[in-house]
Design a protein around this motif. Sequence first.
Motif, short mmCIF file in Angstrom:
data_model
loop_
_atom_site.label_atom_id
_atom_site.label_comp_id
_atom_site.label_asym_id
_atom_site.label_seq_id
_atom_site.Cartn_x
_atom_site.Cartn_y
_atom_site.Cartn_z
N ARG A 1 2.81 15.78 -4.93
CA ARG A 1 2.89 16.92 -4.01
C ARG A 1 2.73 16.50 -2.55
N THR A 2 1.99 15.45 -2.30
CA THR A 2 1.85 14.95 -0.92
C THR A 2 3.20 14.45 -0.40
N VAL A 3 3.90 13.70 -1.24
CA VAL A 3 5.24 13.23 -0.86
C VAL A 3 6.18 14.43 -0.69
N ALA A 4 6.13 15.34 -1.64
CA ALA A 4 7.01 16.52 -1.60
C ALA A 4 6.75 17.35 -0.34
N GLY B 1 10.84 5.64 -4.63
CA GLY B 1 11.43 4.47 -3.99
C GLY B 1 12.82 4.76 -3.44
N GLN B 2 13.61 5.56 -4.16
CA GLN B 2 14.94 5.94 -3.66
C GLN B 2 14.84 6.79 -2.40
N VAL B 3 13.86 7.67 -2.37
CA VAL B 3 13.63 8.47 -1.15
C VAL B 3 13.40 7.53 0.03
N TYR C 1 4.93 6.36 0.06
CA TYR C 1 5.13 5.91 -1.32
C TYR C 1 3.76 5.99 -1.98
N LEU C 2 3.61 6.96 -2.88
CA LEU C 2 2.32 7.24 -3.50
C LEU C 2 2.45 7.29 -5.01
#
Length: 78
Positions: free
Chosen positions: A37-40, A17-19, A30-31
């Motif tokens: 890893r998808t977000v990363a 959420g901060q990202v 947001y997952l």
Amino acid sequence: MLIQFLPDYSTWEDWNGQVLHYFGEQQFPYLPEDEWRTVARSITLNPIFDTFGVPSPDNFDNWRDWANALTITVNGLR
């Protein structure tokens, strides 16, 4: 650029959420935590972040270790 929120003091939901809050214009997903890893990868491949040489999430066992490495890399602490 400076990442001011630390993964050591966050849940995955808070950190993701901060990202979104600080870098919302980048449209990161947001997952749930099991898809960290998808977000990363979306952060790693993003034109704003790729200039920092952000480490691949594939080299980490958990999101918190990767997010710490991201913070150190972007904030210039290594």
